[in-house]
Motif scaffolding. Sequence first.
Motif, mmCIF file in Angstrom:
data_model
loop_
_atom_site.group_PDB
_atom_site.id
_atom_site.type_symbol
_atom_site.label_atom_id
_atom_site.label_comp_id
_atom_site.label_asym_id
_atom_site.label_seq_id
_atom_site.Cartn_x
_atom_site.Cartn_y
_atom_site.Cartn_z
ATOM 1 N N PHE A 46 -29.198 22.586 25.654
ATOM 2 C CA PHE A 46 -30.543 22.856 26.111
ATOM 3 C C PHE A 46 -31.763 22.641 25.114
ATOM 4 O O PHE A 46 -31.367 22.587 23.798
ATOM 5 N N LEU B 141 -32.366 22.538 30.526
ATOM 6 C CA LEU B 141 -31.149 21.687 30.459
ATOM 7 C C LEU B 141 -31.295 20.119 30.128
ATOM 8 O O LEU B 141 -32.282 19.509 31.039
ATOM 9 N N GLN C 158 -23.956 25.028 24.797
ATOM 10 C CA GLN C 158 -23.474 26.259 25.628
ATOM 11 C C GLN C 158 -22.054 25.810 25.993
ATOM 12 O O GLN C 158 -21.766 24.826 26.477
ATOM 13 N N TYR D 83 -19.073 26.632 28.841
ATOM 14 C CA TYR D 83 -19.062 27.532 30.002
ATOM 15 C C TYR D 83 -17.541 27.121 30.369
ATOM 16 O O TYR D 83 -16.361 26.858 29.709
ATOM 17 N N ASN D 84 -17.313 27.540 31.658
ATOM 18 C CA ASN D 84 -16.035 27.276 32.288
ATOM 19 C C ASN D 84 -15.149 28.516 31.519
ATOM 20 O O ASN D 84 -13.875 28.206 31.270
ATOM 21 N N SER D 85 -15.570 29.520 31.435
ATOM 22 C CA SER D 85 -15.066 30.596 30.745
ATOM 23 C C SER D 85 -15.353 32.036 31.532
ATOM 24 O O SER D 85 -16.450 32.059 32.357
ATOM 25 N N TYR E 182 -17.854 28.733 35.954
ATOM 26 C CA TYR E 182 -17.327 27.282 35.941
ATOM 27 C C TYR E 182 -18.423 26.433 35.491
ATOM 28 O O TYR E 182 -17.982 25.092 35.084
ATOM 29 N N ASP E 183 -19.712 26.738 35.571
ATOM 30 C CA ASP E 183 -20.650 25.695 35.330
ATOM 31 C C ASP E 183 -21.750 26.351 34.633
ATOM 32 O O ASP E 183 -21.656 27.520 34.165
ATOM 33 N N TYR E 184 -22.627 25.434 33.867
ATOM 34 C CA TYR E 184 -23.727 25.722 33.159
ATOM 35 C C TYR E 184 -24.803 26.394 33.656
ATOM 36 O O TYR E 184 -24.953 26.774 35.074
ATOM 37 N N THR E 185 -25.684 27.036 33.032
ATOM 38 C CA THR E 185 -26.887 27.805 33.574
ATOM 39 C C THR E 185 -27.932 26.818 33.994
ATOM 40 O O THR E 185 -28.547 26.014 32.957
ATOM 41 N N ASP E 186 -28.311 26.351 35.146
ATOM 42 C CA ASP E 186 -29.128 25.317 35.698
ATOM 43 C C ASP E 186 -30.475 25.706 35.711
ATOM 44 O O ASP E 186 -31.471 25.112 35.764
#
Lengths: 107, 127
Positions: free
Chosen positions: A36, A46, A89, A91-93, B111-115
């Motif tokens: 980001f 993003l 960042q 993720y997948n957690s 399972y995904d990023y903050t978009d």
Amino acid sequence: DIQMTQSPSSLSAYVGDRVTITCRASQGISNYLAWFQQKPGKVPNLLIYGASTLQSGVPSRFSGSGSGTDFTLTISSLQPEDVATYYCQRYNSTLLTFGGGTRVEVK
Amino acid sequence: QGQLVQSGAEVKKPGSSVKVSCKAPGHTFKNYAISWVRQAPGQGLEWMGGIIPIFGTANYGPKFQGRLTLIADEATSTAFMILSGLRSDDTAVYFCARSLYNDYGDYFYFYDYTDVWGEGTTVTVSS
């Protein structure tokens, strides 16, 4: 919990320079890594997801690479409008985790 | 597209609680998890916790367990963050942000990023 460590914490470079920021995970996270950009007083934006996929509308001078524990964000030719703080960042957690940030300035 | 609209700035006394809202479009409310991220003055981004609005299931960051409550109101497509026992170091901008998730019943994965992010809500804690 997996920790995300960014380096350097800040850098200063000339317009046109190639800039590289590193993000290291304390354990392997495959490619579940996003980058980001946050300009002062603004909402984080993003840039990259999946470690290397450029978000739509993001200039092509930005690129990401890496997998497992070591990741990099590269700005191929620094522009004045790139002055910002950059965050990785994970993720997948069950948790989302940010790196500490890297402040980029123009000399 | 997917805009998140947050409530206005708050000024609170130490020891009190604050409730910040995040209104989402119906599609977002039904299909995404909503996370809360804060940023103290001059500091980095800190993930606090997240909720699946349609189920009410929440995951909390270890630092905020016991002080943070995340809830959601399906009728108004609004997620809420309640932080109690406020201290001066809770002074920060609080953001909500969406991400896709996988639901495993007792827990869920982001399972995904903050978009998509809200515009942020400034919370000031001062006596």
